[in-house]
Write a protein that holds these residues in place. Structure first.
Motif, PDB file in Angstrom:
ATOM      1  N   GLY B  59      10.210  -3.761  -0.978  1.00  2.92           N
ATOM      2  CA  GLY B  59       9.506  -5.033  -1.149  1.00  2.92           C
ATOM      3  C   GLY B  59       8.119  -4.979  -0.531  1.00  2.92           C
ATOM      4  N   ALA B  60       8.059  -4.516   0.714  1.00  3.75           N
ATOM      5  CA  ALA B  60       6.773  -4.430   1.409  1.00  3.75           C
ATOM      6  C   ALA B  60       5.855  -3.438   0.708  1.00  3.75           C
ATOM      7  CB  ALA B  60       6.998  -4.014   2.864  1.00  3.75           C
ATOM      8  N   GLN B  61       6.427  -2.342   0.227  1.00  2.00           N
ATOM      9  CA  GLN B  61       5.583  -1.308  -0.382  1.00  2.00           C
ATOM     10  C   GLN B  61       5.004  -1.759  -1.720  1.00  2.00           C
ATOM     11  OE1 GLN B  61       7.437   2.556  -0.474  1.00  2.00           O
ATOM     12  NE2 GLN B  61       7.686   2.637   1.744  1.00  2.00           N
ATOM     13  N   VAL B  62       5.858  -2.312  -2.566  1.00  2.00           N
ATOM     14  CA  VAL B  62       5.346  -2.759  -3.871  1.00  2.00           C
ATOM     15  C   VAL B  62       4.301  -3.866  -3.666  1.00  2.00           C
ATOM     16  CG1 VAL B  62       5.951  -3.948  -6.016  1.00  2.00           C
ATOM     17  CG2 VAL B  62       7.383  -2.059  -5.187  1.00  2.00           C
ATOM     18  N   THR B 156      -3.442   2.459   3.917  1.00  2.86           N
ATOM     19  CA  THR B 156      -2.656   3.521   4.542  1.00  2.86           C
ATOM     20  C   THR B 156      -1.431   2.918   5.192  1.00  2.86           C
ATOM     21  OG1 THR B 156      -2.689   5.385   6.089  1.00  2.86           O
ATOM     22  CG2 THR B 156      -4.007   3.446   6.700  1.00  2.86           C
ATOM     23  N   SER B 157      -0.326   3.653   5.161  1.00  3.55           N
ATOM     24  CA  SER B 157       0.919   3.117   5.708  1.00  3.55           C
ATOM     25  C   SER B 157       1.578   4.122   6.636  1.00  3.55           C
ATOM     26  CB  SER B 157       1.860   2.719   4.565  1.00  3.55           C
ATOM     27  OG  SER B 157       1.979   3.763   3.628  1.00  3.55           O
ATOM     28  N   PHE B 158       2.418   3.614   7.517  1.00  6.82           N
ATOM     29  CA  PHE B 158       3.051   4.417   8.566  1.00  6.82           C
ATOM     30  C   PHE B 158       4.146   3.564   9.208  1.00  6.82           C
ATOM     31  CE2 PHE B 158      -0.781   2.251   9.897  1.00  6.82           C
ATOM     32  CZ  PHE B 158      -0.385   1.537  11.015  1.00  6.82           C
ATOM     33  N   GLY B 159       4.991   4.224   9.972  1.00  8.02           N
ATOM     34  CA  GLY B 159       6.060   3.490  10.643  1.00  8.02           C
ATOM     35  C   GLY B 159       5.667   3.032  12.031  1.00  8.02           C
ATOM     36  N   GLU B 160       6.569   2.277  12.671  1.00  2.75           N
ATOM     37  CA  GLU B 160       6.227   1.743  14.002  1.00  2.75           C
ATOM     38  C   GLU B 160       6.272   2.834  15.065  1.00  2.75           C
ATOM     39  OE1 GLU B 160       9.139   1.433  12.690  1.00  2.75           O
ATOM     40  OE2 GLU B 160      10.592   1.844  14.267  1.00  2.75           O
ATOM     41  N   CYS B 186       1.841  -1.194   8.687  1.00  3.67           N
ATOM     42  CA  CYS B 186       2.900  -0.632   9.525  1.00  3.67           C
ATOM     43  C   CYS B 186       4.235  -1.152   9.004  1.00  3.67           C
ATOM     44  CB  CYS B 186       2.701  -1.036  10.984  1.00  3.67           C
ATOM     45  SG  CYS B 186       4.043  -0.450  12.046  1.00  3.67           S
ATOM     46  N   GLU B 187       5.051  -0.254   8.497  1.00  2.00           N
ATOM     47  CA  GLU B 187       6.373  -0.639   8.000  1.00  2.00           C
ATOM     48  C   GLU B 187       7.358  -0.441   9.147  1.00  2.00           C
ATOM     49  OE1 GLU B 187       7.133   1.319   4.215  1.00  2.00           O
ATOM     50  OE2 GLU B 187       5.045   1.021   3.625  1.00  2.00           O
ATOM     51  N   ASN B 188       7.620  -1.531   9.824  1.00  2.28           N
ATOM     52  CA  ASN B 188       8.453  -1.488  11.031  1.00  2.28           C
ATOM     53  C   ASN B 188       9.916  -1.687  10.650  1.00  2.28           C
ATOM     54  OD1 ASN B 188       9.785  -1.920  13.420  1.00  2.28           O
ATOM     55  ND2 ASN B 188       8.296  -3.365  14.266  1.00  2.28           N
ATOM     56  N   ASN B 189      10.666  -0.577  10.657  1.00  4.94           N
ATOM     57  CA  ASN B 189      12.093  -0.686  10.320  1.00  4.94           C
ATOM     58  C   ASN B 189      12.973  -0.629  11.564  1.00  4.94           C
ATOM     59  OD1 ASN B 189      12.336   2.052  11.004  1.00  4.94           O
ATOM     60  ND2 ASN B 189      12.186   2.743   8.891  1.00  4.94           N
ATOM     61  N   GLY B 190      12.353  -0.687  12.725  1.00  2.19           N
ATOM     62  CA  GLY B 190      13.129  -0.810  13.958  1.00  2.19           C
ATOM     63  C   GLY B 190      13.581   0.499  14.576  1.00  2.19           C
ATOM     64  N   ARG B 240     -13.035  -5.994   0.927  1.00  2.00           N
ATOM     65  CA  ARG B 240     -14.094  -5.980  -0.095  1.00  2.00           C
ATOM     66  C   ARG B 240     -15.277  -6.848   0.308  1.00  2.00           C
ATOM     67  NH1 ARG B 240     -12.373  -7.287  -5.941  1.00  2.00           N
ATOM     68  NH2 ARG B 240     -14.478  -6.473  -6.292  1.00  2.00           N
ATOM     69  N   ALA B 241     -14.991  -7.903   1.058  1.00  5.84           N
ATOM     70  CA  ALA B 241     -16.063  -8.820   1.462  1.00  5.84           C
ATOM     71  C   ALA B 241     -16.839  -8.297   2.673  1.00  5.84           C
ATOM     72  CB  ALA B 241     -15.454 -10.185   1.779  1.00  5.84           C
ATOM     73  N   GLY B 242     -16.447  -7.134   3.195  1.00  7.09           N
ATOM     74  CA  GLY B 242     -17.126  -6.620   4.380  1.00  7.09           C
ATOM     75  C   GLY B 242     -16.646  -7.278   5.665  1.00  7.09           C
ATOM     76  N   ASP B 243     -15.510  -7.952   5.580  1.00  7.56           N
ATOM     77  CA  ASP B 243     -14.986  -8.639   6.760  1.00  7.56           C
ATOM     78  C   ASP B 243     -14.007  -7.786   7.557  1.00  7.56           C
ATOM     79  OD1 ASP B 243     -16.545 -10.865   6.282  1.00  7.56           O
ATOM     80  OD2 ASP B 243     -15.026 -11.831   5.020  1.00  7.56           O
ATOM     81  N   GLY B 244     -13.956  -6.515   7.239  1.00  6.67           N
ATOM     82  CA  GLY B 244     -13.260  -5.582   8.105  1.00  6.67           C
ATOM     83  C   GLY B 244     -11.819  -5.300   7.749  1.00  6.67           C
ATOM     84  N   PRO B 245     -11.225  -4.441   8.569  1.00  7.89           N
ATOM     85  CA  PRO B 245      -9.870  -3.991   8.297  1.00  7.89           C
ATOM     86  C   PRO B 245      -8.824  -5.023   8.703  1.00  7.89           C
ATOM     87  CG  PRO B 245     -10.700  -2.970  10.301  1.00  7.89           C
ATOM     88  CD  PRO B 245     -11.824  -3.811   9.756  1.00  7.89           C
ATOM     89  N   THR B 246      -7.609  -4.794   8.227  1.00  9.87           N
ATOM     90  CA  THR B 246      -6.475  -5.649   8.573  1.00  9.87           C
ATOM     91  C   THR B 246      -5.301  -4.757   8.931  1.00  9.87           C
ATOM     92  OG1 THR B 246      -7.215  -7.267   6.933  1.00  9.87           O
ATOM     93  CG2 THR B 246      -4.940  -7.486   7.729  1.00  9.87           C
ATOM     94  N   LEU B 247      -4.567  -5.169   9.932  1.00  8.42           N
ATOM     95  CA  LEU B 247      -3.319  -4.492  10.265  1.00  8.42           C
ATOM     96  C   LEU B 247      -2.161  -5.412   9.894  1.00  8.42           C
ATOM     97  CD1 LEU B 247      -1.416  -2.440  11.592  1.00  8.42           C
ATOM     98  CD2 LEU B 247      -2.109  -3.342  13.829  1.00  8.42           C
ATOM     99  N   ILE B 248      -1.390  -4.984   8.904  1.00 11.91           N
ATOM    100  CA  ILE B 248      -0.210  -5.743   8.480  1.00 11.91           C
ATOM    101  C   ILE B 248       1.024  -5.047   9.048  1.00 11.91           C
ATOM    102  CG2 ILE B 248       1.199  -6.471   6.510  1.00 11.91           C
ATOM    103  CD1 ILE B 248      -1.407  -6.368   4.807  1.00 11.91           C
ATOM    104  N   GLU B 249       1.810  -5.783   9.781  1.00 11.10           N
ATOM    105  CA  GLU B 249       3.088  -5.247  10.238  1.00 11.10           C
ATOM    106  C   GLU B 249       4.190  -5.921   9.442  1.00 11.10           C
ATOM    107  OE1 GLU B 249       4.054  -6.010  14.332  1.00 11.10           O
ATOM    108  OE2 GLU B 249       5.783  -4.655  14.308  1.00 11.10           O
ATOM    109  N   ALA B 250       4.871  -5.134   8.628  1.00 14.43           N
ATOM    110  CA  ALA B 250       5.947  -5.685   7.806  1.00 14.43           C
ATOM    111  C   ALA B 250       7.281  -5.281   8.416  1.00 14.43           C
ATOM    112  CB  ALA B 250       5.832  -5.160   6.376  1.00 14.43           C
ATOM    113  N   HIS B 251       8.078  -6.243   8.762  1.00 18.00           N
ATOM    114  CA  HIS B 251       9.416  -5.961   9.308  1.00 18.00           C
ATOM    115  C   HIS B 251      10.366  -5.677   8.162  1.00 18.00           C
ATOM    116  CE1 HIS B 251       8.769  -6.703  13.571  1.00 18.00           C
ATOM    117  NE2 HIS B 251       7.856  -7.577  13.174  1.00 18.00           N
ATOM    118  N   VAL B 252      10.747  -4.420   8.049  1.00 22.58           N
ATOM    119  CA  VAL B 252      11.612  -3.993   6.949  1.00 22.58           C
ATOM    120  C   VAL B 252      12.920  -3.463   7.534  1.00 22.58           C
ATOM    121  CG1 VAL B 252       9.651  -3.455   5.459  1.00 22.58           C
ATOM    122  CG2 VAL B 252      10.593  -1.673   6.946  1.00 22.58           C
TER     123      VAL B 252
END
Lengths: 328, 341
Positions: B59-62, B156-160, B186-190, B240-252
């Motif tokens: 779900g998080a990946q798609v 880019t994606s990676f684990g916790e 960050c795909e945090n699967n615990g 795209r707007a030049g407002d910088g990067p985002t770190l999304i942590e998805a609890h999977v």
């Protein structure tokens, strides 16, 4: 032809490549307004701006890894490690990623990038500003490794490195930066990677060297000729990987005696590869054992000048080693 | 009247997704799961040496890959990124071919272990095994686009577990300094193999670290596909707007052992493993689609049959592909044509 020192030659090489190809950029610590701690990038920031001459945070893995990403994207980055001694945080990127990217992607991702590193001692830099750590990289398949010893080679090899489709580790001996000036061909003269240079022809023995050792070996050769009547052939390898094996074997065939000189410690050093090559493929030409003159087996260059002088290779040490070899 | 309309607007429509979009997202999740399950079978049958799974991450990946523009944006994924790679252009056949290490595998020509996604035709960076190295490549691609002034977003994606690597810190710091167009997921699967979150992540919250880098940090439930999509869509727009990067942590959830060489029963409570089924993102999203009237049993059955047929076909074709020829093993160490491109 202008007379330049090695530092000026490196700078001019980068400048001309940035002028020629707008994909070329420079990144590293203090490379921007300051122009680098040694001044290698002086003037480039004003000429090409803050993005193409990019001051990075104090993060060597990032410098190498982001350069790799930029190369994937289609740029031609020149990354500067402030000192070769500080490259180790980037070792994972260089060894695990940069050297293997082409092979592991079956040739679909190449990394046209250069990592410039001031190396070597003799400048009161002690254990962490003096290292000659080229052997870590020469033993890594997928990298090219060069170490120029003249201003003309510094500029010409840098141009070749920037244009090379593969990653090139570019070792600049920091003691040579302002050591002497010499003529550098005008314009777009590229020195091909993988070709040695016979810096001085001779008949009695061959001295294989690179970087600062070229200067020392030439000085030693003059003493040997003057005081002993020994005509030493000085072969500046320039490129350590790929290695010009033909030039090495041709010189040994001519002189029958080989002395390999480098500043890094002997054990497992680059000289071992040259010595093994000669032993395996030039054995029948030899009249004496292949000899290595290398740095001592200590973890780094110690600081006090007495200690540093003890550590460093010198023309006098080369003369002594060459005399012993000639007398064998 | 207006209020009533707003109240009945399905949530995906509010996000700008069509009915077809969300059904397509669901199908991608089903496809990734079906490929994943097929490869476990092939591993058990001795056809594949090793499998490292993305089950529970789909779900998080798609959803996070959904805003990416093929042929323009870039992806530097990790070893669980089956669904990310499929969403960004790799086919089921590409994935199975790579796992069988066939000679014409687009990722590596049979040189890399399974799970090392990549493909130059898809702008997916070739992945290695030391964890976190790809995050610097993503930042470098973003730096390249920023230097050149080009409209490119890199995900880019990676684990916790990987989130604790020094290279991740260097990457996020640099991206924060120059507000580079990167989306860190960050795909945090615990679990980092066997080590649970509380032994792995100081503070327990990866997204909170974003504040220290001067970037937006977002925590989302990886079982909530639309929440993941919203976070990724906003991150993409921010980049795209030049407002910088985002770190999304998805609890999977990690529904399988770490890999086919691991047995999670050695360190995970059976009740915990059993309960994972309730957090399966495919079940959750399927239920949501049914609730919005976008899926019924007939459609679901048909989708699953389509996906199964696609995987059968992909596997058959992948297995028929040639093995690598030893005569090619020395190729591509260096460029074969020295050129000044």
């Amino acid at each position: 032809m202008p007379e330049l020192n090695i530092l000026e030659a490196v700078r001019l090489g980068m400048d001309e490549e940035m002028e020629r190809d707008e994909r070329v950029m420079v990144l590293g610590e203090d490379v921007g307004k300051k122009g680098g701690v040694f001044g290698a990038t002086e003037g480039l920031f004003a000429k090409y701006g803050a993005k193409r001459v990019l001051d990075t945070p104090l993060t060597e893995a990032m410098i190498a890894g982001a350069a790799a990403g930029a190369a994937i994207y289609g740029l031609r980055p020149i990354a500067e490690m402030q000192f070769a001694d500080f490259v180790y945080p980037a070792f994972n990127q260089i060894v695990s990623e940069i050297s293997r990217m082409r092979y592991r992607s079956n040739g679909t991702f190449g990394l046209p990038m250069v990592i410039r590193m001031p190396y070597g001692g003799g400048v009161h830099g002690a254990l962490y500003h003096s290292q000659s750590n080229e052997a870590y990289f020469t033993s890594t398949v997928g990298l090219k490794v060069v170490a120029p010893g003249t201003p003309a080679d510094a500029k010409g090899l840098l141009k070749a490195a920037v244009r090379d489709p593969d990653p090139v580790m570019f070792f600049e001996h920091k003691k040579t930066y302002r050591l002497f000036k010499a003529e550098v061909p005008d314009g777009d003269t590229v020195v091909p990677i993988g070709k040695a240079d016979v810096a001085r022809p001779g008949t009695h023995l061959s001295i294989f060297c690179y970087g600062l050792m070229r200067t020392f070996a030439l000085e030693a050769a003059e003493t040997l000729a003057r005081e002993d009547g020994i005509e030493a052939e000085v072969v500046d390898l320039r490129s350590l990987r790929p290695l010009d094996t033909e030039a090495i074997l041709a010189s040994v065939e001519k002189t029958s005696r080989a002395l390999v000189v480098h500043e890094a410690n002997r054990f497992g050093g680059f000289g071992a590869e040259v010595a093994a090559l000669i032993a395996e493929e030039g054995f029948e030409h030899l009249d004496a054992p292949v000899t290595r003159l290398a740095g001592p087996e200590v973890p780094g260059v110690p600081f006090h000048h007495n200690l540093e002088d003890w550590f460093m290779i010198s023309p006098a040490k080369i003369v002594d080693a060459a005399r012993a070899l000639a007398a064998y | 009247m207006v209020a009533k309309e707003t109240a009945t607007t399905p949530p995906h429509v509010e996000l700008g997704l069509t009915d077809d979009d969300v059904r397509a997202m669901y199908r991608q999740m089903l496809l990734a799961r079906a490929v994943d399950e097929r490869m476990w079978l092939m591993q058990r049958a001795g056809k594949i040496a090793f499998i490292i799974s993305g089950q529970g991450h789909e779900g998080a990946q798609v959803a996070t890959a959904w805003p990416l523009r093929p042929g323009q944006d870039w992806m530097a994924p990790y070893y669980r990124s089956i669904a990310s790679a499929i969403t960004f252009g790799m086919s089921a056949e590409d994935i199975v071919t790579a796992h069988l290490a066939k000679g014409d595998d687009v990722s590596s020509g049979g040189r890399q272990m399974p799970g090392h996604y990549g493909g130059a035709p898809y702008n997916i960076v070739s992945l290695s095994s030391p964890v976190g190295t790809q995050v610097l490549h993503a930042v470098g691609i973003a730096m390249g686009a920023w230097v050149r002034g080009e409209d490119v977003v890199t995900l880019t994606s990676f684990g916790e577990g990987t989130a604790n690597q020094g290279e991740i810190h260097e990457a996020m710091n640099f991206a924060g300094v120059h507000r580079l167009p990167v989306v860190f997921v960050c795909e945090n699967n615990g679990y980092a193999i066997s080590v649970p979150l509380d032994q792995q992540v100081g503070g327990g919250n990866v997204a909170a670290r974003a504040a220290g880098y001067g970037m937006t940090g977002v925590t989302v439930d990886g079982g909530d596909v639309l929440a993941c999509y919203r976070a990724a869509r906003d991150a993409h727009a921010r980049a795209r707007a030049g407002d910088g990067p985002t770190l999304i942590e998805a609890h999977v959830v990690r529904m399988t052992s770490h890999s086919s060489d691991d047995d999670q029963r050695r360190y995970r409570d059976p009740a915990e493993v059993e309960a994972l089924k309730e957090r399966d993102p495919i079940s959750i999203f399927g239920d949501q689609l049914r609730g919005w009237g976008l899926l019924d049993e007939e459609v679901d059955t048909q989708l699953r049959a389509d996906v199964k047929a696609e995987v059968n076909d992909a596997s058959k074709r992948a297995e028929a592909r040639p093995d690598p020829d030893v005569a090619t093993a020395l190729r591509h160490v260096y460029a074969e044509e020295q050129h000044d491109a």
